[in-house]
Design a protein around this motif. Structure first.
Motif, mmCIF file in Angstrom:
data_model
loop_
_atom_site.group_PDB
_atom_site.id
_atom_site.type_symbol
_atom_site.label_atom_id
_atom_site.label_comp_id
_atom_site.label_asym_id
_atom_site.label_seq_id
_atom_site.Cartn_x
_atom_site.Cartn_y
_atom_site.Cartn_z
ATOM 1 N N ASP A 7 -12.898 8.638 4.428
ATOM 2 C CA ASP A 7 -12.190 8.974 3.195
ATOM 3 C C ASP A 7 -12.429 10.451 2.906
ATOM 4 O O ASP A 7 -13.576 10.872 2.737
ATOM 5 C CB ASP A 7 -12.722 8.095 2.063
ATOM 6 N N PRO A 8 -11.381 11.285 2.840
ATOM 7 C CA PRO A 8 -11.578 12.720 2.643
ATOM 8 C C PRO A 8 -12.084 13.083 1.249
ATOM 9 O O PRO A 8 -12.576 14.185 1.044
ATOM 10 C CB PRO A 8 -10.183 13.311 2.889
ATOM 11 N N VAL A 23 -2.571 6.623 3.563
ATOM 12 C CA VAL A 23 -1.350 7.424 3.542
ATOM 13 C C VAL A 23 -1.047 7.847 4.974
ATOM 14 O O VAL A 23 -1.952 7.943 5.809
ATOM 15 C CB VAL A 23 -1.451 8.673 2.635
ATOM 16 N N LEU A 24 0.224 8.087 5.223
ATOM 17 C CA LEU A 24 0.655 8.611 6.520
ATOM 18 C C LEU A 24 1.072 10.060 6.326
ATOM 19 O O LEU A 24 1.902 10.361 5.472
ATOM 20 C CB LEU A 24 1.824 7.812 7.077
ATOM 21 N N ASP A 37 -11.324 4.688 0.382
ATOM 22 C CA ASP A 37 -12.178 3.632 -0.173
ATOM 23 C C ASP A 37 -11.391 2.746 -1.133
ATOM 24 O O ASP A 37 -11.537 1.530 -1.131
ATOM 25 C CB ASP A 37 -13.362 4.225 -0.938
ATOM 26 N N ASP A 38 -10.594 3.392 -1.993
ATOM 27 C CA ASP A 38 -9.865 2.653 -3.028
ATOM 28 C C ASP A 38 -8.667 3.471 -3.492
ATOM 29 O O ASP A 38 -8.451 4.591 -3.039
ATOM 30 C CB ASP A 38 -10.788 2.322 -4.208
ATOM 31 N N GLU A 39 -7.898 2.900 -4.408
ATOM 32 C CA GLU A 39 -6.700 3.567 -4.921
ATOM 33 C C GLU A 39 -7.036 4.830 -5.720
ATOM 34 O O GLU A 39 -6.255 5.773 -5.749
ATOM 35 C CB GLU A 39 -5.867 2.603 -5.777
ATOM 36 N N VAL A 40 -8.195 4.849 -6.369
ATOM 37 C CA VAL A 40 -8.610 6.026 -7.132
ATOM 38 C C VAL A 40 -8.789 7.221 -6.191
ATOM 39 O O VAL A 40 -8.321 8.327 -6.464
ATOM 40 C CB VAL A 40 -9.915 5.748 -7.923
ATOM 41 N N LYS A 42 -7.476 7.526 -3.183
ATOM 42 C CA LYS A 42 -6.158 7.849 -2.623
ATOM 43 C C LYS A 42 -5.359 8.710 -3.603
ATOM 44 O O LYS A 42 -4.739 9.702 -3.220
ATOM 45 C CB LYS A 42 -5.394 6.561 -2.299
ATOM 46 N N LYS A 43 -5.381 8.351 -4.888
ATOM 47 C CA LYS A 43 -4.656 9.121 -5.902
ATOM 48 C C LYS A 43 -5.210 10.536 -6.010
ATOM 49 O O LYS A 43 -4.450 11.501 -6.130
ATOM 50 C CB LYS A 43 -4.711 8.426 -7.259
#
Length: 74
Positions: A7-8, A23-24, A37-40, A42-43
């Motif tokens: 996870d970056p 995400v791609l 890790d989670d949607e947070v 990713k957002k």
């Protein structure tokens, strides 16, 4: 396609990818699938502003100041 399991945002390496958001980035064989890790997380990644220096000419990177002795009188 390349796959990034770290996870970056959090720096955590995700061992079991099932159920984790991703995400791609890009297309074809050079595409990168990035897991989070989670949607947070990713957002947070998606909210990072991207600069396109070849397309965004609102910033002038010219440095009008002399450098390294250029144009100076001794």
């Amino acid at each position: 396609m390349r796959i990034e399991r770290t996870d970056p945002i959090t720096g955590h390496t995700i061992m079991d990818l099932e159920g984790h958001p991703f995400v791609l980035e890009g297309m074809g064989p050079n595409a990168l699938k990035i897991y989070f890790d989670d949607e947070v997380s990713k957002k947070a990644y998606l909210d990072i502003m991207i600069e396109y220096p070849g397309k965004d000419f609102t910033v002038n990177l010219d440095n009008p100041s002399p450098m390294g002795g250029e144009g100076r009188e001794h």
